[in-house]
Motif scaffolding. Structure first.
Motif, mmCIF file in Angstrom:
data_model
loop_
_atom_site.group_PDB
_atom_site.id
_atom_site.type_symbol
_atom_site.label_atom_id
_atom_site.label_comp_id
_atom_site.label_asym_id
_atom_site.label_seq_id
_atom_site.Cartn_x
_atom_site.Cartn_y
_atom_site.Cartn_z
ATOM 1 N N MET A 1 7.462 89.144 16.565
ATOM 2 C CA MET A 1 7.336 87.707 16.455
ATOM 3 C C MET A 1 7.140 87.345 14.986
ATOM 4 O O MET A 1 6.327 87.930 14.293
ATOM 5 C CB MET A 1 6.137 87.239 17.289
ATOM 6 C CG MET A 1 5.898 85.750 17.186
ATOM 7 S SD MET A 1 4.498 85.193 18.156
ATOM 8 C CE MET A 1 5.112 85.484 19.793
ATOM 9 N N SER A 2 7.902 86.361 14.524
ATOM 10 C CA SER A 2 7.784 85.977 13.122
ATOM 11 C C SER A 2 6.671 84.954 12.941
ATOM 12 O O SER A 2 6.368 84.170 13.835
ATOM 13 C CB SER A 2 9.112 85.407 12.629
ATOM 14 O OG SER A 2 9.439 84.251 13.351
ATOM 15 N N ALA A 3 6.082 84.981 11.755
ATOM 16 C CA ALA A 3 4.992 84.063 11.443
ATOM 17 C C ALA A 3 5.567 82.716 11.018
ATOM 18 O O ALA A 3 6.682 82.626 10.511
ATOM 19 C CB ALA A 3 4.118 84.646 10.346
ATOM 20 N N LYS A 4 4.778 81.663 11.221
ATOM 21 C CA LYS A 4 5.129 80.303 10.823
ATOM 22 C C LYS A 4 4.012 79.794 9.918
ATOM 23 O O LYS A 4 3.089 79.130 10.362
ATOM 24 C CB LYS A 4 5.286 79.431 12.073
ATOM 25 C CG LYS A 4 5.853 78.074 11.822
ATOM 26 C CD LYS A 4 7.339 78.139 11.685
ATOM 27 C CE LYS A 4 7.917 76.741 11.705
ATOM 28 N NZ LYS A 4 9.314 76.740 11.383
ATOM 29 N N PRO A 5 4.051 80.200 8.608
ATOM 30 C CA PRO A 5 2.971 79.817 7.689
ATOM 31 C C PRO A 5 2.858 78.301 7.552
ATOM 32 O O PRO A 5 3.842 77.603 7.746
ATOM 33 C CB PRO A 5 3.387 80.446 6.369
ATOM 34 C CG PRO A 5 4.415 81.469 6.712
ATOM 35 C CD PRO A 5 5.077 80.993 7.972
ATOM 36 N N PRO A 6 1.673 77.848 7.191
ATOM 37 C CA PRO A 6 0.450 78.630 7.023
ATOM 38 C C PRO A 6 -0.118 79.071 8.378
ATOM 39 O O PRO A 6 0.133 78.434 9.388
ATOM 40 C CB PRO A 6 -0.502 77.678 6.310
ATOM 41 C CG PRO A 6 0.020 76.308 6.573
ATOM 42 C CD PRO A 6 1.490 76.431 6.857
ATOM 43 N N VAL A 7 -0.844 80.171 8.336
ATOM 44 C CA VAL A 7 -1.394 80.769 9.555
ATOM 45 C C VAL A 7 -2.919 80.662 9.546
ATOM 46 O O VAL A 7 -3.524 80.554 8.489
ATOM 47 C CB VAL A 7 -0.958 82.247 9.703
ATOM 48 C CG1 VAL A 7 0.561 82.351 9.795
ATOM 49 C CG2 VAL A 7 -1.479 83.093 8.561
ATOM 50 N N PRO A 8 -3.541 80.705 10.730
ATOM 51 C CA PRO A 8 -5.006 80.690 10.810
ATOM 52 C C PRO A 8 -5.609 81.951 10.213
ATOM 53 O O PRO A 8 -4.912 82.963 10.140
ATOM 54 C CB PRO A 8 -5.281 80.626 12.310
ATOM 55 C CG PRO A 8 -4.004 80.242 12.958
ATOM 56 C CD PRO A 8 -2.912 80.685 12.044
ATOM 57 N N PRO A 9 -6.873 81.881 9.848
ATOM 58 C CA PRO A 9 -7.761 80.731 9.923
ATOM 59 C C PRO A 9 -7.416 79.704 8.834
ATOM 60 O O PRO A 9 -7.066 80.080 7.715
ATOM 61 C CB PRO A 9 -9.152 81.320 9.722
ATOM 62 C CG PRO A 9 -8.926 82.574 8.941
ATOM 63 C CD PRO A 9 -7.566 83.083 9.346
ATOM 64 N N PHE A 10 -7.516 78.426 9.186
ATOM 65 C CA PHE A 10 -7.114 77.360 8.278
ATOM 66 C C PHE A 10 -8.210 76.997 7.292
ATOM 67 O O PHE A 10 -9.392 77.019 7.618
ATOM 68 C CB PHE A 10 -6.723 76.107 9.076
ATOM 69 C CG PHE A 10 -5.507 76.312 9.926
ATOM 70 C CD1 PHE A 10 -4.262 76.526 9.346
ATOM 71 C CD2 PHE A 10 -5.604 76.321 11.301
ATOM 72 C CE1 PHE A 10 -3.133 76.723 10.132
ATOM 73 C CE2 PHE A 10 -4.486 76.510 12.096
ATOM 74 C CZ PHE A 10 -3.249 76.716 11.508
ATOM 75 N N THR A 11 -7.780 76.663 6.092
ATOM 76 C CA THR A 11 -8.625 76.012 5.094
ATOM 77 C C THR A 11 -8.228 74.537 5.108
ATOM 78 O O THR A 11 -7.221 74.164 5.731
ATOM 79 C CB THR A 11 -8.366 76.579 3.685
ATOM 80 O OG1 THR A 11 -7.008 76.292 3.325
ATOM 81 C CG2 THR A 11 -8.611 78.085 3.638
#
Length: 155
Positions: free
Chosen positions: A1-11
Motif C-alpha cells: 500500500m502506498s503512502a499519501k503524505p503527510p502521514v500521522p501522527p500529525f503536527t
C-alpha cells in the motif's frame, strides 16, 4: 500500500497541509482522483447517507458533482490529534435551475498509518444565496493561494 503524505501522527503544519490537499482534490471534481485519498474500505457518513469503499465514493462524488454545479470549496483546520483531523468548510454551487447555495459543514477524519482516510463524518447545511452574494470567484479548480480563507471571509 502506498503512502499519501503527510502521514500521522500529525503536527499543526502537517494537518494544515493535509486539509489543503483535501480541498484541492475536491475542487478538482474528479471522483476517481479524490477516491485515492481514502482506504479501500473507507467508511463515510455524508449528511444522512452512508458510503463504504472507493467504488461507492466514486459513485457518490459523481452524483454530487452532477447536481452541485460550478462547485468551489474552502476547508479550514479546526483541530487535530495523532491520526485525526477535524475541519470546517463552506462551498458554493448552483443547481440546474440556477439557484445558488453556500453549504456549510464540519468533518471529522481518521487516517491509517499511510495517511489514507479510513473514516469521514460530514455534517452539512445548505443556505440559498443570491448570485450577487457569492464570495468564491476563482476559475474552477484549485483555490488560488492568495484567495481569502473561511476565517478571512467571516464564514
Amino acid at each position: 500500500m502506498s503512502a499519501k503524505p503527510p502521514v500521522p501522527p500529525f503536527t499543526r503544519e502537517s494537518a494544515i497541509e493535509k486539509v489543503r490537499l483535501a480541498e484541492d482534490g475536491w475542487n478538482s471534481r474528479t471522483p476517481e482522483k479524490v477516491a485515492l485519498a481514502y482506504t479501500e474500505d473507507s467508511r463515510w457518513r455524508n449528511r444522512a447517507e452512508w458510503v463504504t469503499g472507493r467504488e461507492e465514493i466514486v459513485a457518490f462524488l459523481a452524483r454530487k458533482w452532477s447536481r452541485e454545479l460550478d462547485y468551489r470549496l474552502i476547508k479550514e483546520l479546526w483541530a487535530y490529534d495523532d491520526h485525526r483531523i477535524a475541519v470546517r468548510f463552506a462551498y458554493e454551487w448552483h443547481d440546474d435551475a440556477g439557484t445558488w447555495y453556500r453549504s456549510y459543514g464540519n468533518e471529522n477524519w481518521e487516517f491509517d498509518d499511510n495517511g489514507l482516510m479510513r473514516t469521514r463524518h460530514a455534517c452539512i447545511n445548505d443556505a440559498p444565496i443570491k448570485e450577487s452574494d457569492r464570495a468564491y470567484h476563482w476559475p474552477l479548480g484549485r483555490r488560488p493561494d492568495d484567495h481569502p480563507g473561511l476565517s478571512d471571509l467571516g464564514f
